[in-house]
Design a protein around this motif. Sequence first.
Motif, mmCIF file in Angstrom:
data_model
loop_
_atom_site.group_PDB
_atom_site.id
_atom_site.type_symbol
_atom_site.label_atom_id
_atom_site.label_comp_id
_atom_site.label_asym_id
_atom_site.label_seq_id
_atom_site.Cartn_x
_atom_site.Cartn_y
_atom_site.Cartn_z
ATOM 1 N N ARG A 103 3.398 7.344 4.460
ATOM 2 C CA ARG A 103 3.069 6.991 3.093
ATOM 3 C C ARG A 103 2.537 8.199 2.353
ATOM 4 N NH1 ARG A 103 0.631 2.591 5.822
ATOM 5 N NH2 ARG A 103 -1.398 3.535 5.574
ATOM 6 N N SER A 104 2.885 8.300 1.121
ATOM 7 C CA SER A 104 2.365 9.369 0.277
ATOM 8 C C SER A 104 1.032 8.943 -0.277
ATOM 9 C CB SER A 104 3.338 9.645 -0.881
ATOM 10 O OG SER A 104 3.402 8.524 -1.731
ATOM 11 N N GLY A 105 0.338 9.887 -0.935
ATOM 12 C CA GLY A 105 -0.968 9.584 -1.504
ATOM 13 C C GLY A 105 -0.891 8.499 -2.548
ATOM 14 N N SER A 106 0.188 8.490 -3.363
ATOM 15 C CA SER A 106 0.270 7.505 -4.422
ATOM 16 C C SER A 106 0.425 6.096 -3.870
ATOM 17 C CB SER A 106 1.442 7.822 -5.356
ATOM 18 O OG SER A 106 2.661 7.835 -4.630
ATOM 19 N N SER A 107 1.120 5.938 -2.720
ATOM 20 C CA SER A 107 1.328 4.596 -2.180
ATOM 21 C C SER A 107 0.054 4.012 -1.612
ATOM 22 C CB SER A 107 2.403 4.628 -1.096
ATOM 23 O OG SER A 107 1.975 5.382 0.023
ATOM 24 N N ARG A 108 -0.943 4.832 -1.315
ATOM 25 C CA ARG A 108 -2.191 4.319 -0.772
ATOM 26 C C ARG A 108 -2.980 3.524 -1.812
ATOM 27 N NH1 ARG A 108 -2.565 9.665 1.542
ATOM 28 N NH2 ARG A 108 -2.112 9.593 3.757
ATOM 29 N N ARG A 109 -2.624 3.663 -3.085
ATOM 30 C CA ARG A 109 -3.364 2.946 -4.110
ATOM 31 C C ARG A 109 -2.935 1.487 -4.195
ATOM 32 N NH1 ARG A 109 -2.003 7.592 -6.689
ATOM 33 N NH2 ARG A 109 -0.468 6.538 -7.976
ATOM 34 N N GLY A 110 -1.781 1.154 -3.619
ATOM 35 C CA GLY A 110 -1.308 -0.217 -3.663
ATOM 36 C C GLY A 110 -1.935 -1.054 -2.556
ATOM 37 N N SER A 162 -15.105 8.594 -13.319
ATOM 38 C CA SER A 162 -15.232 9.741 -14.223
ATOM 39 C C SER A 162 -14.364 10.919 -13.785
ATOM 40 C CB SER A 162 -16.700 10.186 -14.290
ATOM 41 O OG SER A 162 -17.172 10.547 -12.994
ATOM 42 N N THR A 163 -13.986 10.928 -12.539
ATOM 43 C CA THR A 163 -13.181 12.042 -12.030
ATOM 44 C C THR A 163 -11.724 11.930 -12.468
ATOM 45 O OG1 THR A 163 -14.624 12.281 -10.110
ATOM 46 C CG2 THR A 163 -12.424 13.255 -9.953
ATOM 47 N N CYS A 164 -11.136 10.732 -12.283
ATOM 48 C CA CYS A 164 -9.717 10.549 -12.606
ATOM 49 C C CYS A 164 -9.485 9.798 -13.911
ATOM 50 C CB CYS A 164 -9.010 9.832 -11.470
ATOM 51 S SG CYS A 164 -9.587 8.130 -11.214
ATOM 52 N N LYS A 165 -10.594 9.406 -14.581
ATOM 53 C CA LYS A 165 -10.514 8.658 -15.846
ATOM 54 C C LYS A 165 -9.792 7.328 -15.676
ATOM 55 C CE LYS A 165 -12.337 12.347 -17.574
ATOM 56 N NZ LYS A 165 -13.812 12.400 -17.685
ATOM 57 N N GLY A 166 -9.925 6.749 -14.501
ATOM 58 C CA GLY A 166 -9.357 5.433 -14.267
ATOM 59 C C GLY A 166 -7.923 5.415 -13.788
ATOM 60 N N THR A 167 -7.304 6.576 -13.635
ATOM 61 C CA THR A 167 -5.903 6.602 -13.214
ATOM 62 C C THR A 167 -5.736 6.497 -11.708
ATOM 63 O OG1 THR A 167 -5.828 9.017 -13.013
ATOM 64 C CG2 THR A 167 -5.345 8.064 -15.194
ATOM 65 N N GLU A 169 -5.692 9.030 -9.849
ATOM 66 C CA GLU A 169 -5.038 10.265 -9.432
ATOM 67 C C GLU A 169 -5.731 11.468 -10.054
ATOM 68 O OE1 GLU A 169 -0.415 8.642 -9.174
ATOM 69 O OE2 GLU A 169 -1.069 9.836 -10.892
ATOM 70 N N VAL A 170 -5.654 12.575 -9.370
ATOM 71 C CA VAL A 170 -6.097 13.842 -9.949
ATOM 72 C C VAL A 170 -4.913 14.795 -9.935
ATOM 73 C CG1 VAL A 170 -8.538 13.631 -9.373
ATOM 74 C CG2 VAL A 170 -6.986 14.569 -7.690
ATOM 75 N N ARG A 171 -4.774 15.532 -11.001
ATOM 76 C CA ARG A 171 -3.667 16.485 -11.134
ATOM 77 C C ARG A 171 -4.230 17.887 -11.235
ATOM 78 N NH1 ARG A 171 1.185 14.038 -13.281
ATOM 79 N NH2 ARG A 171 0.937 11.764 -13.324
ATOM 80 N N GLN A 172 -3.598 18.795 -10.569
ATOM 81 C CA GLN A 172 -4.049 20.178 -10.618
ATOM 82 C C GLN A 172 -2.850 21.114 -10.615
ATOM 83 O OE1 GLN A 172 -6.240 21.806 -7.260
ATOM 84 N NE2 GLN A 172 -7.695 22.694 -8.701
ATOM 85 N N MET A 173 -2.923 22.080 -11.505
ATOM 86 C CA MET A 173 -1.896 23.114 -11.579
ATOM 87 C C MET A 173 -2.261 24.232 -10.613
ATOM 88 S SD MET A 173 0.902 23.992 -13.377
ATOM 89 C CE MET A 173 0.743 23.256 -15.020
ATOM 90 N N ARG A 174 -1.324 24.672 -9.835
ATOM 91 C CA ARG A 174 -1.578 25.807 -8.951
ATOM 92 C C ARG A 174 -0.347 26.692 -8.895
ATOM 93 N NH1 ARG A 174 -1.838 23.314 -2.825
ATOM 94 N NH2 ARG A 174 0.147 22.182 -2.831
ATOM 95 N N VAL A 184 -0.173 16.148 -7.646
ATOM 96 C CA VAL A 184 -0.804 14.869 -7.948
ATOM 97 C C VAL A 184 -1.259 14.244 -6.635
ATOM 98 C CG1 VAL A 184 -0.521 12.590 -8.998
ATOM 99 C CG2 VAL A 184 0.716 14.570 -9.930
ATOM 100 N N THR A 185 -2.553 13.955 -6.558
ATOM 101 C CA THR A 185 -3.104 13.391 -5.320
ATOM 102 C C THR A 185 -4.041 12.241 -5.654
ATOM 103 O OG1 THR A 185 -4.896 15.009 -5.354
ATOM 104 C CG2 THR A 185 -2.959 15.563 -4.042
ATOM 105 N N THR A 186 -4.361 11.466 -4.641
ATOM 106 C CA THR A 186 -5.309 10.361 -4.806
ATOM 107 C C THR A 186 -6.694 10.901 -5.150
ATOM 108 O OG1 THR A 186 -4.085 9.041 -3.193
ATOM 109 C CG2 THR A 186 -6.338 8.366 -3.652
ATOM 110 N N CYS A 187 -7.333 10.260 -6.094
ATOM 111 C CA CYS A 187 -8.673 10.696 -6.505
ATOM 112 C C CYS A 187 -9.631 10.583 -5.331
ATOM 113 C CB CYS A 187 -9.160 9.832 -7.665
ATOM 114 S SG CYS A 187 -10.846 10.223 -8.189
#
Length: 375
Positions: A103-110, A162-167, A169-174, A184-187
């Motif tokens: 599972r990817s990080g996004s699927s863990r939110r379900g 407050s970290t992900c603003k309710g989404t 997820e956290v996004r970071q450019m690298r 894009v990863t799980t908050c």
Amino acid sequence: MATKRDYYETLGLSRGASPDEIKSAYRKLAKQYHPDINKSHEAEDKFKEMNEAYSVLSDDEKRAAYDRYGHAAFQGAAGSGDYGGFTDFNDIFEQFFGGFGGRSGSSRRGPRRGADLRYDLTISFDEAVHGAQKEIEVARSEICSVCNGGKAEPGTTPVRCSTCKGTGEVRQMRQTILGSMVNVTTCPNCRGTGETIQTPCYECKGRGQVRKTKRLIVNIPAGVDVGTQIRLSNEGEPGSIGGPNGNLYVVLDVAPHEMFRRRGDDIQIEYRVSITQAVLGADVMVPTIDGEVKLRIPAGSQPGRVFKLRDQGVPRVQRSGRGDQYVIMNVDIPTSLTADQRKLFKDLDKVLGEAKASEGKDKGLLDALADLFGG
């Protein structure tokens, strides 16, 4: 603020550990403490701690800075969300293992299904053969009845993270060798829920679950054997975010029987007869798993002879019919004789010897016994 543990100590390493040793230690701990494997609150804290340690020790520059200045080398980077090039603790884990269970990080939110549980149950030989109903007590987690799994104190509500603003997820450019990439990863703060609990439930301490012992009835079918697994659906650990419960697997062990031995669906038994029964033949009552049955011992039967009782074995699970019972005959040899008994055996030996000698013709044992007893 609590003092951080030494990174080497966290991973169980010495300061001279090689990169391969660091990676190996992390792999071992990650498999043990990853939240998808270990549901305890302590495991979650341990997982965060070991990921932070690995993010530093796996980077040559950061490791050198840590070896020289300790934790002070990174005080300015606190809260930046950067862990040695990884933007989330799960990012590190997925680099090694591709995400737990694929599972990817996004699927863990379900919704996530709860963990399966195992219960080892020992039953008697008769219960395994004929079936039984057993009551067991299982310690497991259950949805908190006070907050109904919401984790917050009744009358209060979670607030937007407050970290992900309710989404969630956290996004970071690298920057990578392929250019700029958005990861894009799980908050890590809300673990993908988009909410944080300010006032945890007093009953479950904000976990949404409590440990309880539950009594369950296990229906054991006839014919089970050692290692048989009986599944009790939805009786495992509770799911999260609305996911279904796991299952409970009852694994059976069967206590040995003092008389019967099982070989698959067949049963073996050793049955002892007297010398006269073996020589003259007899009808004997032989025990089976369903009671005694009559067995004819033919005259002159030898020790070790095997008799088959058809359909007297174990019922076949999920199939019709049953196995057979095999009776292995042994002969009881007297260990002490009265004077009269000893004389009879000597007379018998004499008669048998004379029978062999007469006219060079062997005389049968039955004939010898008939002569001896006047039959």
